[in-house]
Design a protein around this motif. Structure first.
Motif, short mmCIF file in Angstrom:
data_model
loop_
_atom_site.label_atom_id
_atom_site.label_comp_id
_atom_site.label_asym_id
_atom_site.label_seq_id
_atom_site.Cartn_x
_atom_site.Cartn_y
_atom_site.Cartn_z
N ILE A 68 44.06 80.59 26.67
CA ILE A 68 45.20 79.75 26.33
C ILE A 68 46.12 80.57 25.43
O ILE A 68 45.70 81.59 24.86
N SER A 69 47.36 80.15 25.31
CA SER A 69 48.36 80.98 24.64
C SER A 69 47.99 81.32 23.20
O SER A 69 48.17 82.45 22.75
N ARG A 70 47.40 80.38 22.46
CA ARG A 70 47.13 80.66 21.05
C ARG A 70 45.87 81.49 20.82
O ARG A 70 45.58 81.86 19.67
N THR B 249 41.43 79.25 38.52
CA THR B 249 40.85 78.33 37.55
C THR B 249 41.85 78.04 36.44
O THR B 249 42.91 78.68 36.36
N LYS B 250 41.51 77.10 35.56
CA LYS B 250 42.42 76.77 34.46
C LYS B 250 42.60 77.94 33.51
O LYS B 250 43.57 78.00 32.74
N ASP B 251 41.66 78.91 33.54
CA ASP B 251 41.78 80.10 32.71
C ASP B 251 42.45 81.25 33.44
O ASP B 251 42.52 82.37 32.93
N GLY B 252 42.94 81.01 34.66
CA GLY B 252 43.70 82.03 35.36
C GLY B 252 42.91 82.94 36.26
O GLY B 252 43.46 83.90 36.83
N GLU C 95 39.46 73.77 20.18
CA GLU C 95 39.05 74.19 21.51
C GLU C 95 38.50 75.61 21.53
O GLU C 95 37.52 75.91 22.22
N ILE C 96 39.10 76.51 20.77
CA ILE C 96 38.67 77.91 20.77
C ILE C 96 37.26 78.02 20.21
O ILE C 96 36.38 78.67 20.79
#
Length: 390
Positions: free
Chosen positions: A127-129, A227-230, A363-364
């Motif tokens: 994710i971006s952060r 996937t959602k993580d690319g 989340e991280i």
């Protein structure tokens, strides 16, 4: 906190989890940093470099393991060293690459029994952060660059177009299969060396990134979801068959093929068959960056460089370790950024009772944690353990 940097035990591993620059930052933040003697030698970093950064050099690794609140590593130590395993105190935090999708579940069961807390850096969500913590992307950058260097060394031709008094030398033709981080870095590096580059990926969304680097995007009638993580998802059997048919021409016309296609937790997809290798011009080179997951080329022999049908096929393992200094610098920055983020989310180690405290709402932190105070908290790992038990 008392932080420890362990000596890597994996054969061929030359990276180190923390470099002097990041050690200095941690010491200035008030932490005590202990570094096992010789931990950085294979990355060209001496004990004196660490001393000057404010670290304590420890010769007895077992005592450091017992004393540290947090232990940093590149690759997780294996079960073969039961002395080190049993030196771990409950509540100790381990931060390294643990590969929960492929590592033996017995190892995680043993860590669970020690009551430790485990964060796996290869589980950082994309994710971006969390980009500044993403070790997979950092190490893929190293691998993509190194793959082109390997190919250039093995190819008996120039990469760039050369116009000389003796005539014009055409540029090498490079095909990159997979346009993730490693593939994009391979494209950029090959272009800087002057090669004509084509790239293919089953995800059409990456076309713009490929073309922005000066490469041509090979359009095939094959698409896959991500996937959602690319990450690319596996193709159906029919789509995979069509993919192989469509790649025959581009592979045959290339001087260099660099493969980077991976599917998390599964064997790497087959992209280059024996027949494709036979169709390539003598002297061509294949660099298979998926060797650790079985390889994208049918003839790849993980860890070896061979010649088959007059084509050189390199299937290197642990490619980032071939550039240990810069790979360690990137890894270290990722891991310290994650550690500081975890601290900001309440990570702490209490002494009585000895255990890890933290907030799982982030989340991280939540997705990176595999084990918390001895309890398996990662769903994928728990599923693998349940399957193993039958």
């Amino acid at each position: 906190m008392k932080l420890g940097v362990i000596n890597e035990k994996t054969e061929g591993e030359r990276r180190v989890a923390l470099v002097p620059d990041t050690v200095s930052r941690l010491v200035k933040a008030g932490h005590t940093v202990m570094v096992q003697s010789g931990a950085g030698e294979r990355a060209f970093l001496s004990d004196q470099d660490y001393r000057e950064a404010g670290a304590e050099i420890v010769h007895d690794g077992i005592s450091m393991i017992r004393e540290a609140h947090v232990l940093f590593g590149v690759r997780a130590p294996g079960l073969e060293n039961s002395i080190e395993l049993h030196a771990l105190k409950p509540g100790t935090v381990l931060i390294a690459v643990f590969q929960p999708l492929v590592e033996k579940v017995d190892y995680f069961q043993a860590l669970s029994e020690r009551g430790v807390t485990v964060f796996s850096m290869d589980a950082i969500p994309r994710i971006s952060r969390s980009q500044s913590m993403d070790v997979l992307s950092s190490m893929s950058t190293v691998s993509g660059y190194r793959a082109v260097a390997i190919a250039a060394e093995r190819l008996g031709k120039f990469f760039p177009l050369l116009m000389t008094a003796a005539g014009t030398i055409p540029p090498a033709k490079v095909l990159v299969l997979g346009a993730g981080v490693a593939g994009l870095q391979a494209i950029a590096t090959a272009r800087r060396l002057g090669a004509v580059v084509e790239a293919f990926d089953t995800r059409p969304v990456v076309r713009e990134q490929v073309e922005s680097l000066g490469a041509s995007f090979v359009t095939l009638d094959v698409e896959a979801q991500q996937t959602k993580d690319g990450y690319a998802q596996a193709l159906s059997d029919d789509a995979h068959s069509r993919e192989l048919d469509a790649l025959r021409g581009p592979v045959a016309h290339s001087d260099v093929v660099i493969t980077t296609a991976l599917i998390p937790g599964k064997r790497a997809p087959l992209l280059i068959t024996r027949e494709m290798v036979e169709s390539m011009r003598p002297g061509s080179v294949i660099v298979d960056l998926a060797a650790e997951a079985g390889g994208n080329c049918e003839l790849s022999q993980p860890g070896q460089t061979i010649e088959a049908h007059h084509v050189t096929i390199a299937a290197p393992l642990n490619v980032p370790s071939q550039l240990p200094l810069h790979a360690s610098q990137l890894f270290s920055r990722n891991v310290v950024t994650f550690f500081n983020h975890a601290l900001s989310q309440g990570l702490s180690v209490t002494e009585v009772p000895r255990q890890t405290e933290m907030d799982f709402t982030d989340e991280i932190v939540r997705r990176t944690c595999l084990i918390h105070n001895g309890k398996l908290v990662n769903e994928g790992l728990q599923k693998r353990l349940d399957e193993e038990r039958g």
